[in-house]
Design an enzyme around this catalytic site. Structure first.
Site, mmCIF file in Angstrom:
data_model
loop_
_atom_site.group_PDB
_atom_site.id
_atom_site.type_symbol
_atom_site.label_atom_id
_atom_site.label_comp_id
_atom_site.label_asym_id
_atom_site.label_seq_id
_atom_site.Cartn_x
_atom_site.Cartn_y
_atom_site.Cartn_z
ATOM 1 N N TYR A 160 0.878 -0.711 -0.191
ATOM 2 C CA TYR A 160 0.377 -0.187 0.202
ATOM 3 C C TYR A 160 0.716 1.467 -0.184
ATOM 4 C CZ TYR A 160 -3.759 -3.078 0.971
ATOM 5 O OH TYR A 160 -5.843 -3.543 1.176
ATOM 6 N N SER A 173 -1.964 -5.917 -7.468
ATOM 7 C CA SER A 173 -1.672 -4.919 -6.681
ATOM 8 C C SER A 173 -2.266 -5.150 -5.323
ATOM 9 C CB SER A 173 -2.344 -3.575 -7.189
ATOM 10 O OG SER A 173 -3.941 -4.014 -6.266
ATOM 11 N N ASP A 174 -1.746 -4.413 -4.098
ATOM 12 C CA ASP A 174 -2.574 -5.283 -2.937
ATOM 13 C C ASP A 174 -4.473 -4.796 -2.939
ATOM 14 O OD1 ASP A 174 -3.547 -6.117 -0.227
ATOM 15 O OD2 ASP A 174 -1.227 -5.100 0.674
ATOM 16 N N CYS A 175 -4.985 -5.124 -1.829
ATOM 17 C CA CYS A 175 -6.702 -5.071 -2.444
ATOM 18 C C CYS A 175 -6.685 -3.190 -2.432
ATOM 19 C CB CYS A 175 -7.054 -5.548 -1.576
ATOM 20 S SG CYS A 175 -6.604 -7.394 -2.050
ATOM 21 N N ALA A 192 -5.100 -0.774 -3.726
ATOM 22 C CA ALA A 192 -4.352 0.795 -3.484
ATOM 23 C C ALA A 192 -4.002 1.276 -4.526
ATOM 24 C CB ALA A 192 -2.848 -0.867 -3.203
#
Length: 687
Positions: free
Chosen positions: A207, A236-238, A240
């Site tokens: 993030y 990607s992180d969720c 982010a």
């Protein structure tokens, strides 16, 4: 099947879709596309310590507990079981056309971030504070998840790339400032090892920003992946990517954020910002080729998983392997080997014949949550600490919750400390007390997860909550022998003196059985700390400071309560005859005590040249089982990189002419010597 063939399949599948349809496939919840032969697929699944969030599955100890085993072979077995159950669930879910979240073959594990600060709530998901240990265990976990067949059994994911370890509260806007030296010396090595050596199929961004660049679109980090030859997919992180414009202020609009991430090399969006990819295309921020390139990489992963084949060898894995007897036995073994005996004045193991009554007290004594940790599945059987003791002891058991986990009362209508007198009464009536304290994922975990009450999941200090501190003082005042069992995913200082102290982590569904086996001497404890336990958070550097100065065993100068690599057993083990030749270190280890036990032989290296880490670094380890009176020779390879120093500009070089190589059952520091009574062996070697 060759990778060239997988690439060919991916290109063929992608060519059957329009640019708009290709863009749809870059979402984590990818829709079906009949003309391309694509079923709907949800990329988001978790397998940190067993298949998570998709119903019943075998639940192993939380990752930090698995790290405490210092056993890459057993960890690989746990990952293989996780992968087997993920395949079994995928096969049966798919046969019912259930393609929901957490039911796919792309497992977003392991978390190989460095647990640099004990306040970080998600540190429990990692393999600890050391880059060497993290890399070794991460590679083993990836091997277990991905298998060795023609197709990937499941696709592992190295996360969160790369400088990410809190604070959780500001992660959507935080800029982690880190030197090139710390980057190469601490934060990148595990990721490099998983890409180059384990061939991990996926990498997930973080993030936060790193030195000003958002992690999911960092030119510096993406170039590192290229240098290492990464050829999987980047996710990607969720949500982010949304942070680019809502938190970091790097972009102004969602289409700009989507374009920035896609062009940097982020193929898959966990979140919804890639819904704006077509708008970015219309605005001229990206080209159709950018979409196509990402889509091909995602289709290549699906091809590697065998999703375009009529049948693979994994399709016949039946549902009845999920939570089967053999898998639970492996979970029990992991739990036994993960628990760390920090203190023992001789009270352990307990002699059943001399004890008539045991008081089992504490908010974690009969708690399922104390077994689970975060990112967990739902086991079909839980053995709490109370359950395990009850199954193993025929005498009288007095049970009291003693206190709430954090609140000052158990019952809302009760007065403060409403279970305290009951705890005292239980202790007074018992011959020995097992006091089960600690935390759970409602107190330490990830920002946004349900129940994280403090600092968005991070800890404010290293103490037990006040209500448990009061419980501990009250029980100790009864004057009975007290064994404290601490369930937590991070360092805790209980502050009070007790007869024995076991750090149980979050030990998985069989945790209570493992604890009882240790308490009553059926097995000897053998876990080692994968993190430093500090005396107080007040002496730590600022949580926001990503410099490694005075952090972790390689750099710490003071404030250490229990050292990295420390853990007692019930036996007496000695090491001797340390040698080094042609890149291999060898040592003889002998069990001179009265108990069969496992031990972990640890090798450390010390370089006194400029730019070397201040203390010493782990460079090898091996878990070994020893019967009473047995001795074995343990040999481990010492990598050339263990002799390298990292300069301020991030470059690596061997500058030292001679090095000190240590071997023993702990690290070679004065505190470990005092706690174990065993001095490490040391020799001078040349690379």
């Amino acid at each position: 099947m060759t990778d060239k063939k997988f690439q060919q399949i991916a290109e063929e599948v992608t060519s059957k879709m329009t640019t708009e349809e290709q863009a749809e496939q870059l979402r984590y919840d990818a829709p079906a596309n009949e003309k391309a032969g694509l079923k709907a697929y949800n990329w988001w699944n978790e397998g940190l310590h067993g298949v998570a969030r998709a119903g019943s599955a075998t639940m192993f100890p939380q990752a930090i507990g698995l790290a405490a085993m210092f056993d890459d072979e057993l960890l690989e077995k746990a990952a293989d079981i996780t992968s087997t159950e993920a395949r079994a669930k995928y096969n049966t879910y798919s046969s019912h056309d259930d393609r929901d979240i957490y039911k796919g073959l792309t497992l977003w594990s392991p978390n190989i971030n460095i647990f640099r600060d004990p306040r970080w709530g998600r540190g429990q998901e990692t393999y600890g504070e050391d880059p060497f240990l993290t890399a070794a265990l991460g590679k083993a976990f990836v091997r277990g998840l991905q298998g060795e067949g023609d197709f990937l059994k499941t696709a592992a994911c190295a996360k969160h790339f790369a400088v990410h370890s809190g604070p959780e509260k500001v992660r959507h806007e935080f800029d982690a400032q880190v030197s090139l030296k710390d980057m190469e010396e601490t934060y990148l090595p595990a990721f490099r090892a998983l890409v180059e050596e384990a061939k991990v199929e996926s990498v997930m961004g973080a993030y936060n920003r790193v030195n000003g660049e958002p992690s999911c679109a960092s030119g510096y980090l993406m170039n590192k992946l290229k240098e290492w030859g990464f050829d999987g997919y980047f996710v990607s992180d969720c949500w982010a990517i949304r942070d680019f414009h809502t938190g970091h202020g790097i972009t102004k609009t969602a289409p700009e954020s989507a374009a920035m991430a896609l062009k940097a090399g982020c193929d898959l969006n966990c979140g919804n910002t890639y819904l704006h990819i077509l708008a970015a295309l219309e605005e001229g921020l990206i080209e159709p080729e950018d979409i196509k390139k990402a889509c091909i990489k995602l289709m290549r992963t699906r091809a590697r998983l065998g999703m375009f084949e009529e049948k693979t060898g994994y399709d016949s894995i039946p549902y009845d392997v999920v939570s089967c007897k053999e898998h639970k036995a492996a979970a029990l073994e992991c739990s036994e080997k993960s628990m760390v005996l920090l203190k023992n004045n001789g009270i352990l193991p307990l002699d059943k014949n001399s004890i008539k009554a045991i008081a089992v007290i504490g908010p974690n004594a009969d708690s399922r949550e104390a077994l689970e940790g975060n990112y967990c599945g739902r086991a079909d059987e839980y053995i709490t600490f109370l359950d395990g003791i009850r199954r193993s002891f025929d005498g009288r058991i007095y049970y009291s919750e003693g206190s709430a986990l954090f609140n000052d009362r158990v019952m809302n209508l009760g007065m403060a400390d409403d279970r305290l007198s009951e705890a005292l009464i239980a202790a007074e009536n018992a011959d020995v007390v097992v006091l089960c304290v600690g935390l759970n994922a409602t107190l330490e975990g990830e920002e946004g997860d349900t129940g994280n009450e403090f600092c968005s999941g991070d800890k404010t200090d290293l103490r037990l909550p006040e209500t448990q501190r009061k419980l501990l003082r009250t029980v100790l005042a009864a004057g009975k022998p007290v064994i404290v069992v601490n369930a937590a995913g991070s360092a805790i200082n209980i502050e009070e003196d007790c007869d024995a102290l076991i750090h149980a982590w979050y030990p998985g569904q069989m945790g209570g059985a493992a604890l009882a086996n240790i308490l009553f001497g059926k097995v000897s404890p053998s876990g080692k700390l994968p993190v430093t336990f500090y005396e107080t958070a007040e002496k730590l550097p600022s949580f926001e400071d990503y410099s490694m100065k005075n952090r972790t065993y390689r750099y710490a100068q003071d404030n250490v309560l229990y050292p990295f690599g420390y853990g007692l057993t019930y036996s007496e083990v000695s090491c001797y005859e340390l040698t080094y030749s042609d890149g291999t270190a060898s040592v003889t280890i002998e069990n001179k005590g009265d108990f069969d036990t496992d031990e972990v032989v640890q090798f450390y290296i010390k370089d006194t040249s400029a730019d070397a880490v201040p203390n010493h670094s782990l460079c090898g380890f091996r878990r070994v089982s020893l019967l009473k009176g047995e001795k074995k020779t343990v040999s481990v390879p010492i990598s050339r990189s263990s002799f390298e120093v990292v300069h301020e500009d991030g470059t690596r070089e061997i500058t030292g002419k001679s090095f000190t190589l240590y071997a023993g059952v702990s690290q070679p520091d004065k505190l470990s010597l005092r706690l174990t009574g065993t001095e490490e062996l040391a020799i001078t070697i040349c690379p």
